[in-house]
Design an enzyme around this catalytic site. Structure first.
Site, PDB file in Angstrom:
ATOM      1  N   PHE A 166      41.121  54.367 -25.509  1.00  0.00           N
ATOM      2  CA  PHE A 166      41.740  54.631 -26.879  1.00  0.00           C
ATOM      3  C   PHE A 166      42.720  55.871 -26.789  1.00  0.00           C
ATOM      4  O   PHE A 166      42.572  56.838 -26.110  1.00  0.00           O
ATOM      5  CB  PHE A 166      40.740  54.908 -27.919  1.00  0.00           C
ATOM      6  CG  PHE A 166      39.514  53.922 -28.152  1.00  0.00           C
ATOM      7  CD1 PHE A 166      39.957  53.164 -29.118  1.00  0.00           C
ATOM      8  CD2 PHE A 166      38.510  54.077 -27.657  1.00  0.00           C
ATOM      9  CE1 PHE A 166      38.958  52.085 -29.668  1.00  0.00           C
ATOM     10  CE2 PHE A 166      37.412  53.122 -28.098  1.00  0.00           C
ATOM     11  CZ  PHE A 166      37.714  52.216 -29.012  1.00  0.00           C
ATOM     12  N   GLY A 167      43.787  55.374 -27.722  1.00  0.00           N
ATOM     13  CA  GLY A 167      44.911  56.661 -27.828  1.00  0.00           C
ATOM     14  C   GLY A 167      46.174  56.292 -27.338  1.00  0.00           C
ATOM     15  O   GLY A 167      46.251  55.622 -26.210  1.00  0.00           O
ATOM     16  N   ASP A 169      47.573  63.443 -32.827  1.00  0.00           N
ATOM     17  CA  ASP A 169      46.477  62.629 -32.096  1.00  0.00           C
ATOM     18  C   ASP A 169      47.063  62.581 -30.504  1.00  0.00           C
ATOM     19  O   ASP A 169      46.699  61.475 -30.120  1.00  0.00           O
ATOM     20  CB  ASP A 169      45.921  61.769 -32.776  1.00  0.00           C
ATOM     21  CG  ASP A 169      44.596  61.580 -32.091  1.00  0.00           C
ATOM     22  OD1 ASP A 169      44.144  62.279 -31.253  1.00  0.00           O
ATOM     23  OD2 ASP A 169      43.891  60.528 -32.599  1.00  0.00           O
ATOM     24  N   HIS A 201      46.818  59.131 -21.735  1.00  0.00           N
ATOM     25  CA  HIS A 201      45.811  58.154 -20.492  1.00  0.00           C
ATOM     26  C   HIS A 201      46.772  58.024 -19.460  1.00  0.00           C
ATOM     27  O   HIS A 201      47.851  57.488 -19.574  1.00  0.00           O
ATOM     28  CB  HIS A 201      45.195  57.113 -21.106  1.00  0.00           C
ATOM     29  CG  HIS A 201      44.068  57.336 -22.202  1.00  0.00           C
ATOM     30  ND1 HIS A 201      43.045  58.216 -21.950  1.00  0.00           N
ATOM     31  CD2 HIS A 201      44.203  57.419 -23.674  1.00  0.00           C
ATOM     32  CE1 HIS A 201      42.241  58.206 -23.063  1.00  0.00           C
ATOM     33  NE2 HIS A 201      42.872  58.075 -23.978  1.00  0.00           N
ATOM     34  N   HIS A 232      36.164  64.225 -37.107  1.00  0.00           N
ATOM     35  CA  HIS A 232      36.675  62.779 -36.796  1.00  0.00           C
ATOM     36  C   HIS A 232      35.878  61.876 -37.504  1.00  0.00           C
ATOM     37  O   HIS A 232      34.527  61.535 -37.221  1.00  0.00           O
ATOM     38  CB  HIS A 232      36.419  62.545 -35.311  1.00  0.00           C
ATOM     39  CG  HIS A 232      36.533  61.080 -34.777  1.00  0.00           C
ATOM     40  ND1 HIS A 232      37.630  60.990 -33.821  1.00  0.00           N
ATOM     41  CD2 HIS A 232      35.870  60.128 -34.939  1.00  0.00           C
ATOM     42  CE1 HIS A 232      37.512  59.397 -33.541  1.00  0.00           C
ATOM     43  NE2 HIS A 232      36.390  59.085 -34.316  1.00  0.00           N
ATOM     44  N   ASP A 278      35.919  66.223 -32.188  1.00  0.00           N
ATOM     45  CA  ASP A 278      36.880  65.107 -32.255  1.00  0.00           C
ATOM     46  C   ASP A 278      36.674  64.432 -30.994  1.00  0.00           C
ATOM     47  O   ASP A 278      36.378  64.797 -29.961  1.00  0.00           O
ATOM     48  CB  ASP A 278      38.270  65.693 -32.084  1.00  0.00           C
ATOM     49  CG  ASP A 278      39.450  64.497 -32.398  1.00  0.00           C
ATOM     50  OD1 ASP A 278      39.226  63.882 -33.334  1.00  0.00           O
ATOM     51  OD2 ASP A 278      39.968  64.159 -31.451  1.00  0.00           O
ATOM     52  N   ARG A 287      43.709  67.787 -22.206  1.00  0.00           N
ATOM     53  CA  ARG A 287      42.923  67.303 -21.165  1.00  0.00           C
ATOM     54  C   ARG A 287      42.535  68.152 -20.297  1.00  0.00           C
ATOM     55  O   ARG A 287      41.733  67.971 -19.311  1.00  0.00           O
ATOM     56  CB  ARG A 287      43.826  65.701 -20.487  1.00  0.00           C
ATOM     57  CG  ARG A 287      44.237  64.807 -21.380  1.00  0.00           C
ATOM     58  CD  ARG A 287      42.802  64.011 -21.856  1.00  0.00           C
ATOM     59  NE  ARG A 287      43.354  62.833 -22.679  1.00  0.00           N
ATOM     60  CZ  ARG A 287      42.773  62.442 -23.692  1.00  0.00           C
ATOM     61  NH1 ARG A 287      41.545  62.963 -24.123  1.00  0.00           N
ATOM     62  NH2 ARG A 287      43.109  61.171 -24.399  1.00  0.00           N
ATOM     63  N   ASN A 314      41.897  55.038 -31.706  1.00  0.00           N
ATOM     64  CA  ASN A 314      40.855  55.329 -32.499  1.00  0.00           C
ATOM     65  C   ASN A 314      41.319  56.496 -33.541  1.00  0.00           C
ATOM     66  O   ASN A 314      41.377  57.729 -33.143  1.00  0.00           O
ATOM     67  CB  ASN A 314      39.521  55.494 -31.864  1.00  0.00           C
ATOM     68  CG  ASN A 314      38.334  55.551 -32.869  1.00  0.00           C
ATOM     69  OD1 ASN A 314      38.606  55.054 -33.752  1.00  0.00           O
ATOM     70  ND2 ASN A 314      37.043  56.282 -32.071  1.00  0.00           N
ATOM     71  N   HIS A 324      45.454  66.303 -27.624  1.00  0.00           N
ATOM     72  CA  HIS A 324      44.683  66.541 -26.523  1.00  0.00           C
ATOM     73  C   HIS A 324      45.338  66.680 -25.259  1.00  0.00           C
ATOM     74  O   HIS A 324      46.064  66.083 -24.502  1.00  0.00           O
ATOM     75  CB  HIS A 324      43.814  65.119 -26.168  1.00  0.00           C
ATOM     76  CG  HIS A 324      43.115  64.662 -27.542  1.00  0.00           C
ATOM     77  ND1 HIS A 324      41.714  65.147 -27.581  1.00  0.00           N
ATOM     78  CD2 HIS A 324      43.418  64.026 -28.511  1.00  0.00           C
ATOM     79  CE1 HIS A 324      41.432  64.673 -28.685  1.00  0.00           C
ATOM     80  NE2 HIS A 324      42.195  63.861 -29.471  1.00  0.00           N
TER      81      HIS A 324
END
Lengths: 311, 230, 434
Positions: free
Chosen positions: C327-328, C309, C313, C181, C154, C66, C282, C64
């Protein structure tokens, strides 16, 4: 002389040993005497400041803590936040930092998120008392229940205590089961399968049959059934719940004749408990209220009496 | 009973017989001042004040009511000591309003315990009068407090301890003067100290040590007990 | 920069060709020119990589970045630098950005930004459905034209079996893989960790393992029905591993990935760390039985590849109550040392198998270039110092975010050099000096 209380915070029953639990109960017993005096105030915590930070409405627990603070002469400040402020406005971290600037000696916290008191303990210097977090723990409730039981039965060891109802969503059930097991009592957890959490056996034996749980019990602890559980497809109806798990006069007869019935309140009459039982001779709800103040005084004293636990 | 860590026995101030005589004398003094002993309230201060109060009460012609005080909640040094669970508790079995209350403790030292006891007592009501009975007055007052009934007045150094041992708690009746033990020697045990060595490290905060230089003269000159009556 | 670079003294592993030995690698004009023992430098810049693994570039097919939308968490520039620093030469960018990458315009934007970043390769993944709302199919062909290599919603599952069936069918026609996902949100609603004794003890709502496996089973059945290719993202449970294993045995076009954290951690960590939100992701960390099943699946090839994954954040999104935290975790800069130290050196996987799972297989699963180190191939090369011992230092991350549960962990085997098209995009010796 008994050993000092070695904890800086009270985040749950889990970290306490049986010896610590007995220390709190004995101290609470001494505090009860203070509550019986003409002048219900001792100067013990004069000049110490306590913040009551309540993110969930709770008249009962909050007033009990406030009373305890007053009797011990602590300066206290209560902050009630109807909802978690994360959505609108301040984060818990900012609240923690703001409180920190006031330099309180203790923060008593009730929060809907499990682990929120641990979060606060990481970000504040103050001693933290968990007044109920999510479905995790409610240690002072378990301590006051234990005090009540000990007064009524003269001991805790070997007592069979049925804990009945919505165990899944109950911090009271968790704290009580942990405490009772530690002090050698025999709790039994009981509820409909959807309301018994996965791995419930780690606390105590569990059963889905109420009669089995009550059979020969020295005490029955009824958990409050939140009406919103009906919407989560946990149960079809309160009527059927009462049919299967409601505590009735008939059912109480299966317990020991001197059985004691506890309820953390507020009660749903006709749901988890029949009115005749709630108002009956086994009920110790008023003792629970007095003991609540005494236990909270004990916790305040033990956590604040010294320079803040371990140096 | 062994002395607290870092201390050792220096002098026996009272043996069992002497302690017994002293209590009888104190009881006589109380009786002299308050002939109607049934109206008295004796309040022992935990821990050893409680059995002392009971013993005094037993020696009075009409046994008065005996209560007990746990002054922990009234201490002024709670911020500096580790919190201990309260296991003794306070018990004042009768209303104290208008009564003569005699607070009983084993040793009168700085006066702070008595100050706390007085604060606690007045939270129970308004006595006609409060008096103080102590088995042993060892001096070093930090507050303007004096005892009405004194078993023995003992001259002590600030860092010494007067230890009252009672059969109820300790298995024997005696009063001892304890002094700081010298720092333990590595090899042969030190000879009996002619000259005092610096105080050992482990001195309880409760009865904190002052520097050695400030210590009073060593002699435990006991004043003759004031025997007014026989 | 020199046009010719000689990597000398390393252990070259190229599972695609069965190569594993001490070889020098000559790189010329961005391509592998020659592999052989003790090659003469012939004027090339020489890098001594003795004690290092020299492998075809590692590819992380689940990242990700972002951007667009949450540039405060990560940008394509910082995310690709983090990938380079972590030993990856290519990453696949998940489409759950703001806006969602469900159109050629967003795909083009991602490609443009990646080119500007001049770091590792970025392969965008397009959304399965418009806005990833699970209703209407996005325009796959348009996105593919701009560079999308697969489709996925996802972050959330495709709830409707019918929509998922159509996606598989439609993607099949374009030669695209559908990445799902797998999570039944009705079973996992409001959950923030794995269901089990630990969640019960902590008073946190737990998602049952079944919430993953029921969708995995459904997806495999639909792949079987349609003949389309499905790739199961971040597989985390024993039941899901079993479902994939059975699917593969039946010849269904199903592939799967697992993350280093699901291979190494369990839900016990949430308790040990007392609600530390860097343990929240997650799918959640599962129990030991699940972890061992995932590890076994990786060993026996049921799980094709490792993907991180990588989910950056901000501190603000993580430093909150556990049930309210995002999550993550970030993974690009910890995956290689974790896999080498805790999986290969722990004896679970051979080094050659690891290279296969991190380079050859990811390329094969999505049909990407790379994953091979043969003369003439584009020189995307990952060089890992197998001896280097260091602690994970989140403060040193090239990623904008620091949300990792591995901070402070001492690991052996760190990326040394990352080459993309022969160009050095990461050099540990330089960053150590700087």
């Amino acid at each position: 002389m008994s050993a000092p209380f070695p904890h800086r915070h009270l985040l749950g029953i889990e970290p306490l040993t049986a010896e610590h639990i007995v220390s709190v109960l004995d101290t609470a017993e001494a505090m009860r005497e203070v509550l019986g005096r003409p002048i219900k105030k001792v100067p013990t915590l004069r000049g110490r400041s306590v913040v009551n930070l309540f993110y969930e409405a709770s008249t009962r627990t909050r007033s009990s803590f406030e009373m305890a603070e007053r009797v011990l002469s602590a300066d206290s400040l209560s902050i009630a936040t109807a909802t978690s402020s994360v959505q609108k406005g301040e984060t818990l971290l900012d609240t923690a930092k703001n409180l920190e600037a006031m330099n309180p000696d203790m923060i008593i916290m009730r929060h809907g998120s499990s682990g929120a008191p641990h979060f606060l303990a990481r970000h504040c210097r103050a001693a933290i008392v968990n007044a109920g977090d999510g479905f995790h723990e409610h240690p002072t409730q378990a301590l006051l229940d234990a005090l009540t039981l000990r007064q009524k039965k003269g001991r805790l060891e070997g007592l069979k205590v049925a804990i009945v109802g919505d165990v899944l969503h109950s911090r009271v059930a968790r704290s009580n089961a942990l405490l009772l097991t530690k002090v050698g009592a025999k709790p039994v957890l009981c509820g409909p399968p959807p309301l018994l959490p996965v791995g419930v056996e780690q606390y105590a034996p569990a059963t889905t049959r109420l009669d089995e749980a009550i059979e020969g019990a020295d005490a029955i602890m009824m958990l409050r059934l939140q009406r919103e559980r009906m919407s989560g497809a946990f149960l079809p109806s309160t009527r059927e719940y009462h049919e299967l798990y409601g505590l009735t006069v008939e059912r109480v007869k299966k317990a020991k004749p001197d059985v004691v019935i506890l309820h953390p309140g507020p009660m749903n009459r006709g749901v988890e408990i029949a009115s005749e039982v709630a108002d009956g001779p086994y009920s110790v709800i008023l003792d629970q209220v007095t003991n609540g103040v005494a236990v909270r005084m004990a916790v305040l004293y033990l956590l604040l009496g010294g320079s803040g636990g371990e140096a | 009973m062994t002395p607290p860590r870092g201390f050792r026995e220096r002098l026996c101030l009272m043996d069992a017989a002497r302690l017994d005589r002293t209590l009888s004398r104190m009881a006589a003094e109380i009786c002299e001042r308050h002939p109607d002993t049934a109206r008295l309230l004796l309040v022992g201060v935990h821990t050893r004040g409680v059995p002392l109060a009971q013993r005094l009460a037993a020696r009075l012609p009409v046994r008065p009511v005996v209560g007990s005080l746990d002054i922990t909640l009234y201490r002024d040094d709670l911020t500096t000591i580790a919190p201990h669970p309260l296991t003794r508790g306070t018990a004042i079995p009768v209303a104290i309003d208008g009564r003569v209350v005699i607070v009983v403790d084993d040793v009168l030292f700085t006066g702070r315990t008595v100050r706390a006891a007085l604060d606690e007592l007045v939270d129970f009501g308004r006595p006609a009068r409060i008096e103080l009975a102590v088995l042993c007055d060892r001096g070093h007052r930090e507050l303007p407090i004096r005892a009405d009934y004194v078993g023995e007045t003992v001259s002590t150094a600030r860092d010494e301890i007067v230890e009252v041992r009672l059969s109820d708690e300790d298995g024997e009746d005696s009063v001892w003067l304890l002094e700081p033990a010298p720092v333990p020697a590595v090899t042969p045990p030190p000879p009996p100290p002619v000259e005092r060595r610096p105080a050992a490290k482990a001195v309880p905060a409760r009865k904190a040590a002052k520097p050695a230089a400030q210590r009073a003269r060593v002699a435990a000159r006991r004043k003759p007990a004031p025997r007014r009556k026989r | 920069m020199s046009e010719r670079l000689l990597l000398r003294g390393g252990r070259v592993i190229d599972p695609a060709r069965g190569v594993d030995g001490a070889f020098d690698v000559m790189i010329e004009h961005g391509r592998v020119a020659e592999l052989g023992p003790k090659l003469p430098p012939r004027g090339a810049a020489v890098r001594d990589v003795t004690g290092c693994l020299v492998a075809p570039g590692f590819i992380d097919i689940h990242v990700h970045l972002r951007e667009p939308g949450r540039e405060d968490k990560e940008t394509i520039a910082t995310g690709t630098r983090a990938a380079a620093r972590g030993g990856f030469t290519a990453v696949c960018a998940m489409p759950n950005t703001t806006p969602v990458n469900d159109s050629a315009a967003v795909t083009r934007f991602v490609m443009d930004r990646a080119r500007e970043a001049r770091s590792v390769r970025v392969y965008p993944i397009g959304a399965i459905t418009k806005g990833s709302l699970g209703e209407e199919l996005a325009e796959y062909a348009d996105m593919q034209k701009e560079g999308a290599v697969a489709v996925s919603d996802d972050g959330r599952p495709v709830g409707s079996a019918l929509v998922f069936r159509r996606a598989l069918e439609y993607a099949k026609g374009l030669g695209l893989v559908v990445i799902d996902h797998c999570e039944d949100p009705t079973l996992s609603h409001g959950c923030c960790m794995n269901e089990g004794p630990v969640a019960t003890r902590l008073g946190l709502r737990g998602a049952p393992a079944v919430s993953e496996s029921v969708i995995v089973e459904r997806d495999i059945a639909l792949a079987e029905l349609t003949g389309g290719a499905v790739h199961i993202a971040h597989l985390s449970t024993a039941a899901a591993v079993d479902a994939v294993r059975r699917g593969k045995a039946r010849g269904v076009r199903v592939t799967a990935e697992a993350t280093p954290h699901h291979l190494l951690l369990t839900d016990e960590l949430v308790r040990e760390r007392e609600y530390d939100t860097s343990t929240k992701m997650n799918p959640p960390l599962r129990n030991e039985r699940d972890r061992l099943a995932v590890l076994a699946g990786l060993k026996d090839g049921t799980i094709d590849c490792i993907a991180t994954d990588h989910a950056p954040h901000t501190v603000d999104d993580k430093r909150v109550e556990y049930d309210q935290a995002a999550f993550g975790i970030v993974g690009l800069e910890t995956a290689v040392p974790l896999m080498i130290d805790r999986v290969v050196n722990a004896g679970h996987l051979k080094l050659g198998q690891l290279v296969e799972r991190m380079s050859t297989a990811p390329a094969r699963v999505l049909g990407l270039p790379g994953g091979r180190l043969a003369p003439g191939d584009v020189a995307d090369v990952t060089v890992v110092d197998l001896k280097r011992r260091a602690r994970v230092d989140p403060e040193a991350f090239a990623s904008k975010s620091r949300n990792t549960p591995f901070g402070g962990l001492e690991l052996v085997g760190w990326p040394r050099l990352t080459l993309v098209g022969g160009r050095v995009v990461f050099d540990a010796t330089e960053s150590a000096a700087g």
